[in-house]
Design an enzyme around this catalytic site. Structure first.
Site, mmCIF file in Angstrom:
data_model
loop_
_atom_site.group_PDB
_atom_site.id
_atom_site.type_symbol
_atom_site.label_atom_id
_atom_site.label_comp_id
_atom_site.label_asym_id
_atom_site.label_seq_id
_atom_site.Cartn_x
_atom_site.Cartn_y
_atom_site.Cartn_z
ATOM 1 N N SER B 360 -14.260 10.505 -5.429
ATOM 2 C CA SER B 360 -13.051 11.111 -5.986
ATOM 3 C C SER B 360 -12.225 11.775 -4.871
ATOM 4 O O SER B 360 -11.967 11.122 -3.857
ATOM 5 C CB SER B 360 -13.461 12.090 -7.090
ATOM 6 N N ASP B 480 -13.357 3.279 -14.668
ATOM 7 C CA ASP B 480 -12.914 4.591 -14.221
ATOM 8 C C ASP B 480 -11.440 4.749 -14.579
ATOM 9 O O ASP B 480 -10.560 4.216 -13.900
ATOM 10 C CB ASP B 480 -13.123 4.716 -12.703
ATOM 11 N N HIS B 511 -16.098 7.504 -13.957
ATOM 12 C CA HIS B 511 -15.926 8.251 -12.711
ATOM 13 C C HIS B 511 -17.245 8.940 -12.312
ATOM 14 O O HIS B 511 -17.350 10.161 -12.343
ATOM 15 C CB HIS B 511 -14.816 9.279 -12.950
#
Lengths: 790, 790
Positions: B360, B480, B511
């Site tokens: 991320s 995601d 995610h």
């Protein structure tokens, strides 16, 4: 706003303060000027140069406009405000400090932290070191967590509590096999049970915390699930009989015959089985004490992986096997390095003082071992423990499940922890014997009648409470509907008057731990307690710690000290009347029918939480199956303490019947959630060791809260082992004690009572068409009121 | 049934096998007879006597009726069945072994573990040591976890992967401040950024894994939540204009003026700021490598706690500050022991080879630093990373939130990580400047138009991909919807043809991390990869690891190797027709109106997951707001690879408009859950170090699955920076690329397409009464089909 309640802080005299401060490096006669500067710089253990310390000091404030660094550099006078403003930041209350206009005194006041006159700066600092940070630790423990202390593997006490000066990164982790006095697999040899030990490399002998956990060697969830009993079964009529207790009384025939002890082939103090990681879960409280110079032992007992024997929930043999582990730790029994060599190993590192710890099954076995009076066991910290297995899986002649686990029973739990099947050869060798053993258990636990019998009497530790010769520290949740509050209440009532200094902590949670709650200094209390019980330190733990600590149910993070639970009471009696609880007696009767349409019945069986919600709300779909009553709106708050009692005159339309009762607090208000909220803040259990989440009970809005519950078979009006007669449509009277509580009913609320039969979470669910009629002329609710909160 | 997919196992020649086995203690020329007996006894590192070993051997089976102990004692011949039966137990597949009638070969076959001819017992053992246990580790790593290896703090390679021979219980943990090349707080001095370092006491220099995490110094959740933007706002008409890209292109004016570097007052290699516990979360993959002789560094960059500077999401300054940390680790930049003393500290323990890791935001900064071409950075393992911030908070001229976070934007994220306010003095000193800075960000991010501009161009790392001079290892979830798959797709397309050996792992999760999945040898792959990139071991990592590893969406625990993603495709084109996707062109039009009654609108705003469910199901309450289409039932399975494209001729009833599109797989079937199921089994990251839960994707029944999504403003048909004209009731045509995927559509399923406007999870929600009309005569769906799974 965070609140902190500390009970374990001892006041000591000035010379002791100075001496202790000196020992931990916070006193130096050379520091005549600028003492505070020295103190605060020493309180930054991660900073190892003046310049690095200055970094911290520059990031924090002494006054709204002066950093601590400027404050010290300019040698500004240390006011009380400046001291507590800096102190608030040392304790981690930066956010609160900003919220309170950068005035640390307001933070201390609001959070409930002790403030003293700072003219004696050493005294103020001593008190501060013994004050809790926002992160669930004493400030001095928080310093230790950041590397303040050298890990000497030697005991260092401060305020009579052990500091984390033991190196948990270099633990000895080893396994031994204790030879028990039982032969539960009847192979002619005493069963060996495995014990896993963790201990710091202490230079002195140390005490031991023993956690008896059948779960520790693994849970056989698939196998156990397959054993869960069907609870969608009818309640059956029981032929009346007359049974005296003596005829079902368990006699411990402890003489084990034709069993031989192993011949000792040699002696050692060095284990040959080591481990790097525990086989099962560590008990968090144990971790806290590992770094503080306590050894920890985990034993799963007979009938678990790597041990001998059959698995028999709560049995005298299971308890004996745990007691035998205590005996080995106390130097009074043999253990071996492995299952075969017969080399005896002794715990030469043990100081022979043992405490047992744990919650639920673990706490239960701690309580059970305490009732054996075994030498070496000096105290137990028993959380949410069962004192009587009958009360766990039965109630008043009914099969009653622990909340959340319908269909569970002694055999199901036994299957869960018969972890010997985890090893293929042990599985193949023992599976036939195990199946036979379980068949016997199923017969003895007797789901058919639901009655108390010799099997249950053998598993009722209340029978042996007079053997308890130690101070017990009991902890229980008043909203624990799994191990219900009566389990601790009966034990507390039984030991309360003995000559020992027993302690009780009652929280408002369900079946959870409170050792990581931010608002209560639980671990400090145990630390002080163990100093007395296991280290022999002559402190004032018994006097300092309240007999009963009780969590207030009306506000968050508030804990009171009480002298007693459930004894010092008056009684308030309500008569049952149509929809109401009243003072005058009504002369009418009313009925409900315990039968539901198939779709609704199925819905409730699938989701008993939904059922209970509807039942308490009195939803129209459920109304025909219950009678409900509400008091007038309370004009004053008052506190209920002990066992609510319902007296009923009742008849049923068939020759079977059960009565369930819920006591409910109705009122739009904030109620404490019975589960914990976990914060992302981690509490350290030493120095970067076994960190665990900080928790707290939070409040939330609701319209009601169930505060107690009870269940009875109408054929067990006399007692739990005898079947009383029951004839259709003939009135009988009964007196039912509900689960005990300690609960403040608030002004503006109403007391609610719900009478019903099937409890979808706990009882059998036969969906039988039975109509129950209550005679209001002889039906009452009796509530014990605490005389005063002292 | 568990399945294991290993990609990182190297075949080596016989002499290498023997030499490696000898090094790790599994070969001895003296063992001429009974080699297997020696091997298996050595594989029980926790048992430190023959008798203790016998305990293990007696608990496990060699044949259905013979324990391993009996088998060895009686010297029974080692058959392949016996070998693999014992091996299955060594690897922890006891449960599977019982399920497969105690035949280990069947277990190996079903789980997908490699079996070889056991006539060369050393070869069979070498392969076994390189085989995964049930617990997520290679067998040899599992042995290490149980104490097999002495912790020498020296590197030991096996099959070209580092073994955990470094003592994680005795790590050096220290902090330094790197002097960056930016002055983001404009105080005339280069910003200092704090770096926390963990490293084993290695005797040799070691490589470093750097994780750039603005979250690491704490998250300001309350402050960030207060900044969340209202998304219940109308879409507004944009005046049409003509903008060329060059006019909004970001030019890096990297000459910083009037900023001075600190004068170095001294040199050291010893840090003066230590720490016992990381300030924030460790990155699990880093922990795995700490025990394997890699140092780990965490940096939060400018504008975080204990660092200088302002917080500017994804900015060139933020990236530069992270690049500067790499430079210090590579020996090319100065860092100081603290913020004040100006004593320079060098990392004399570093081998100057650095990899960046993280998911991320963390992975994003790893990617961003890679685009600087900084010396010393040898590879990145970048998971679920953003390559273009515009695509994260905007799409095609619309404000489009990352899934799950409506109202979030660059300023909101900046507020979350402006952790300098956590220290009171830093808060007071910087709050005014910070508020001004945020005001500027709000203007620049321009939620008003939703267009791409210079601000966004400066935060689009795809502009600098030609600077990437290293092998990238990219990981992304095809489900995601937070950091959407296009982020990795565009980057992959851009670097795919460069001369470097880039790798891509595509899983079917959302995610999340896959480093602890049981079914994939993720950590082994990285271990092999780092041996090559950071240790300079001449192995075959690039050849052995597939270019693309793709998780099959039709069955659990199945991973394929592919050569490419989204290039080698044919196209299937469907025409839109009433309710259907067909081959022939329809000549009609249809409309939907993007307006909901107030109560339904509110319900959807409160629970966008519920809204999406209803939207995909085409519930009657939602039907008027969408047009939906289904293909015929598929007669063959086929795999979609790359970006689905929708071409539309559309008009709206007002001069504003947005189009959203979902591509859905319809069919009653098992689908992989996009989140991980965590098992209670813990994976060890060394020897009893930083244990973490083993995970796996499981399947569950459903009727559909959303496979892609897309959004566009009808005024951004040309590009994202120019406003096209839009007139009420006049048709326009547009081509919309949906999020890329790699997904097998199964025989018997139907392809579904849903056209709508407001996306309650992602777009603005103005509830404007706008009617959209689609001309089926010129509206198509184009799907790229993978030519073949290779």
């Amino acid at each position: 706003m965070t609140k902190i309640n500390q009970f374990a802080r001892q006041s000591v005299d000035k010379s002791t303060e100075i001496s202790e401060l000196s020992t931990v490096g916070f006193y130096d006669a050379q520091w005549e000027n600028n003492i505070f500067n020295h103190l605060i710089r020493r309180a930054l253990p991660e900073h190892q140069s003046i310049s690095s310390e200055n970094g911290w000091l520059a990031e924090h404030l002494a006054t709204p406009h002066t950093s601590v660094l400027d404050f010290l550099t300019r040698q500004m006078p240390l006011t009380e405000t400046a001291f507590y403003t800096i102190a608030a930041q040392l304790l981690g209350f930066d956010e609160e400090l900003v919220a309170y206009g950068l005035d640390g005194r307001q933070v201390f006041q609001t959070v409930g932290l002790e403030m003293v006159n700072i003219s004696d700066i050493y005294h103020a600092w001593y008190v501060l070191l013994n004050t809790h940070t926002k992160n669930g630790l004493l400030f001095i423990d928080d310093l230790a967590s950041h590397g303040y202390f050298e890990l000497t593997n030697k005991r260092l006490l401060f305020n009579d509590k052990s500091l984390p000066t033991y190196d948990t990164k270099d633990l000895i982790q080893e396994t031994v096999w204790v030879e028990t006095s039982v032969d539960s697999d009847q192979d002619g040899q005493f069963d060996l049970v495995q014990v896993d030990i963790q201990r710091p490399k202490s230079v002195e002998t140390i005490p031991i915390l023993l956690t008896a956990s059948p779960y520790y060697q693994g849970m056989m969830i698939k196998e156990s699930d397959a054993k869960v009993h069907d609870v969608n079964k009818p309640l059956e009529h029981k032929l009346s009989n007359s049974v005296v207790y003596e005829s079902i009384k368990y006699q411990n025939n402890s003489v084990v015959q034709n069993v031989s002890a192993r011949v000792i082939q040699g002696h050692t103090t060095v284990a040959t089985k080591k481990f790097t990681t525990l086989a099962g879960s560590a008990w968090d409280l144990n971790n806290y004490f590992l770094s503080r110079g306590y050894a920890v032992a985990y034993a799963s007992g007979v009938g678990t992986r790597h041990s001998d024997g059959m698995q028999d929930t709560g049995s005298p043999e299971q308890v004996e096997s745990m007691k035998n582990v205590v005996e080995w730790l106390a130097g009074n029994r043999v253990a071996f390095t492995d299952r075969d060599s017969q080399i005896a190993i002794s715990a030469d590192w043990s100081n022979h003082n043992i405490a047992m710890t744990g919650r639920s099954y673990l706490g239960t076995l701690a309580t059970a071992v305490a009732t054996t009076g075994v030498a070496g066991l000096k105290t137990v910290v028993s959380e949410a423990a069962i004192s009587d297995w009958y009360q766990y899986y039965r109630d008043n002649g009914l099969v009653v499940a622990p909340g959340g686990f319908p269909g569970e029973d002694m055999d199901v739990l036994a299957e869960l922890v018969y972890s010997r099947i985890a090893d293929t050869a042990d599985r193949m060798r023992t599976q036939k014997q195990w199946q036979d053993f379980q068949t016997k258990t199923v017969t003895q636990q007797d789901r058919q009648s639901g009655n108390y019998n010799r099997y249950w009497d053998a598993r009722n530790y209340l029978n042996q409470v007079e053997n308890i010769k130690i101070d017990m520290l009991l902890v229980h949740g008043l909203n624990d509907w799994n191990v219900k509050p009566r389990q601790v209440y009966r034990l507390w009532q039984a030991i309360n008057d003995n000559q020992y200094g027993n302690k009780l902590i009652l929280h408002q949670g369900q079946h959870i731990n409170i050792s990581n709650n931010r608002s209560l200094d639980f671990a400090d209390q145990i630390n002080l307690w163990f100093s007395k019980k296991l280290l022999g330190i002559n402190n004032h733990a018994e006097m300092l710690l309240p007999n009963v600590i009780w969590q207030d149910n009306t506000s968050a993070e508030t804990w009171h000290q009480l002298r007693e639970w459930g004894t010092q009471t008056n009684h308030k009696t309500y008569n049952l009347a149509p929809d109401t609880l009243v003072t005058e007696r009504a002369n009418s009767e009313a009925s409900f029918t315990d039968y539901l349409p198939e779709t609704l019945f199925k819905k409730y069986t699938k989701d008993f939480n939904y059922w209970r919600e509807k039942a308490i709300e009195g939803a129209s779909e459920i109304k025909p199956t219950q009678l409900s009553f509400k008091s007038e709106i309370l004009e004053e708050s008052w506190t209920l303490s002990g066992e609510p009692v319902v007296h009923l005159r009742v008849k049923t339309s068939q020759n079977i019947g059960l009565i369930s009762v819920m006591l409910v607090d109705y009122g739009d208000d904030n109620y404490l959630k019975p589960h914990l909220t976990s914060y992302s803040t981690m509490i350290d259990r030493g120095m970067n060791f076994a960190q665990t989440n900080l928790n707290e009970f939070e409040m939330k809005k609701s319209r009601y809260k169930m505060i107690s519950i009870g269940h009875t078979n109408l054929q067990n009006r006399t007692n739990t082992w005898q079947n009383d007669d029951l004839v259709a449509n003939e009135y009988v009277t009964l007196t039912l004690k509900l689960q005990p509580t300690l609960y403040t009913l608030r002004k503006g609320h109403q007391i609610g009572l719900i009478l019903y039969a099937t409890d979808f979470e706990m009882t059998l669910r036969g969906n039988q068409n039975v109509t129950y009629t209550i005679d209001y002329g002889d039906s009452t609710l009796i509530l014990p009121e605490l005389k005063k909160l002292s």
